[in-house]
Design a protein around this motif. Structure first.
Motif, mmCIF file in Angstrom:
data_model
loop_
_atom_site.group_PDB
_atom_site.id
_atom_site.type_symbol
_atom_site.label_atom_id
_atom_site.label_comp_id
_atom_site.label_asym_id
_atom_site.label_seq_id
_atom_site.Cartn_x
_atom_site.Cartn_y
_atom_site.Cartn_z
ATOM 1 N N PRO A 91 42.895 19.455 -25.622
ATOM 2 C CA PRO A 91 43.327 19.007 -26.714
ATOM 3 C C PRO A 91 43.153 20.052 -27.975
ATOM 4 O O PRO A 91 42.130 20.962 -27.979
ATOM 5 C CB PRO A 91 42.301 17.925 -27.104
ATOM 6 N N LEU A 92 44.163 20.283 -28.879
ATOM 7 C CA LEU A 92 44.158 20.969 -29.824
ATOM 8 C C LEU A 92 44.397 20.314 -31.079
ATOM 9 O O LEU A 92 45.446 19.425 -31.222
ATOM 10 C CB LEU A 92 45.120 22.114 -29.692
ATOM 11 N N CYS A 93 43.753 20.484 -32.257
ATOM 12 C CA CYS A 93 43.880 19.754 -33.485
ATOM 13 C C CYS A 93 45.178 20.160 -34.020
ATOM 14 O O CYS A 93 45.785 19.569 -34.760
ATOM 15 C CB CYS A 93 42.896 19.929 -34.400
ATOM 16 N N ARG A 94 45.558 21.392 -33.765
ATOM 17 C CA ARG A 94 47.097 21.927 -34.140
ATOM 18 C C ARG A 94 47.259 23.089 -33.219
ATOM 19 O O ARG A 94 46.353 23.837 -32.812
ATOM 20 C CB ARG A 94 47.018 22.289 -35.617
ATOM 21 N N PRO A 95 48.462 23.536 -33.068
ATOM 22 C CA PRO A 95 48.977 24.410 -31.924
ATOM 23 C C PRO A 95 48.429 25.810 -32.398
ATOM 24 O O PRO A 95 48.031 26.606 -31.263
ATOM 25 C CB PRO A 95 50.511 24.477 -32.024
ATOM 26 N N ASP A 96 48.088 25.992 -33.404
ATOM 27 C CA ASP A 96 47.605 27.455 -33.985
ATOM 28 C C ASP A 96 46.255 27.313 -34.550
ATOM 29 O O ASP A 96 45.711 28.121 -35.219
ATOM 30 C CB ASP A 96 48.614 28.188 -34.969
ATOM 31 N N CYS A 97 45.236 26.280 -34.055
ATOM 32 C CA CYS A 97 43.975 26.334 -34.230
ATOM 33 C C CYS A 97 43.268 27.777 -33.896
ATOM 34 O O CYS A 97 43.270 28.294 -32.870
ATOM 35 C CB CYS A 97 43.420 25.174 -33.428
ATOM 36 N N LEU A 98 42.614 28.124 -35.068
ATOM 37 C CA LEU A 98 41.891 29.386 -34.917
ATOM 38 C C LEU A 98 40.661 29.406 -34.257
ATOM 39 O O LEU A 98 40.095 30.269 -33.962
ATOM 40 C CB LEU A 98 41.746 30.119 -36.224
ATOM 41 N N GLY A 99 40.140 28.327 -34.173
ATOM 42 C CA GLY A 99 38.782 27.958 -33.133
ATOM 43 C C GLY A 99 37.565 28.397 -34.070
ATOM 44 O O GLY A 99 37.574 28.638 -35.295
ATOM 45 N N LEU A 100 36.497 28.569 -33.433
ATOM 46 C CA LEU A 100 35.318 29.039 -33.955
ATOM 47 C C LEU A 100 35.183 30.421 -33.869
ATOM 48 O O LEU A 100 35.410 30.924 -32.874
ATOM 49 C CB LEU A 100 33.967 28.382 -33.274
ATOM 50 N N CYS A 101 34.321 31.233 -34.566
ATOM 51 C CA CYS A 101 33.976 32.575 -34.454
ATOM 52 C C CYS A 101 33.139 32.822 -33.206
ATOM 53 O O CYS A 101 31.967 31.838 -33.392
ATOM 54 C CB CYS A 101 33.513 33.009 -35.812
ATOM 55 N N PRO A 102 33.466 33.653 -32.370
ATOM 56 C CA PRO A 102 32.500 33.602 -31.191
ATOM 57 C C PRO A 102 30.866 33.989 -31.505
ATOM 58 O O PRO A 102 30.186 33.840 -30.725
ATOM 59 C CB PRO A 102 33.012 34.495 -30.377
#
Ligand SMILES: [Zn+2]
Ligand SMILES: [Zn+2]
Length: 171
Positions: free
Chosen positions: A130-141
């Motif tokens: 699941p993705l909140c939006r296609p270009d979700c940037l995610g969390l800084c690792p």
């Protein structure tokens, strides 16, 4: 919630129902919240069983696999099922229905369980990632900041010229 087979006349039965929100259990202890469902479709009797084609419209609360934020996903799920009282092994050996798009469902011959249908179809309709939006940037690792909400301090370090960093270390 059920549909009794005796409600289905020779001309078939068209249904359009709203079904209350429910929690769908997933593997382990997880479950997801599914909004009110609108279920519509048509049931038809034939000699071997009941065909039931229709669509499910609802929304589910999911956690984004990249940024872990909860979001609501709209679901529009068409389905094409064939309810049969034949045991599954017999159904598998039976090639009378060779259309792969029709899924056979075993039932008791008396009534169709709409809640089971919903749970199954919604489960099958959920995205694997699941993705909140296609270009979700995610969390800084490195620091865990949600990058959809802005850059973290690590971003500045990343864009720094490595040659400058070497110089800085020398100073
Ligand atoms: Zn996300
Ligand atoms: Zn960071």
């Amino acid at each position: 919630m059920y549909i009794e087979i005796k409600e289905i006349g020779p001309e078939g039965l068209a249904i359009s129902r709203s079904i209350g929100a429910f929690r769908l259990p997933l593997s382990g202890r997880d479950s997801i919240q599914v909004d009110t469902v609108h279920l519509s479709g048509e049931l038809n009797k034939d000699a071997d069983g009941i065909s039931f084609a229709g669509r499910i419209e609802t929304a589910a609360k999911l956690s984004c696999s990249r940024c872990l934020e909860e979001y609501s996903l709209s679901l529009e799920l068409p389905f094409d099922l064939f309810y049969t009282t034949e045991p599954e092994s017999a159904a598998a050996a039976d090639n009378r229905i060779d259309d792969d798009l029709i899924t056979r469902v075993h039932y008791d011959g008396v009534r169709i369980d709409l809640q089971a249908l919903l749970s199954e179809q919604v489960y099958l309709g959920l995205p694997l990632k699941p993705l909140c939006r296609p270009d979700c940037l995610g969390l800084c690792p490195r620091c865990g900041t949600n990058l959809n909400e802005g850059d973290c301090a690590c971003a500045e370090k990343r864009t720094e010229d490595p040659r400058l960093r070497v110089l800085k270390n020398l100073l």
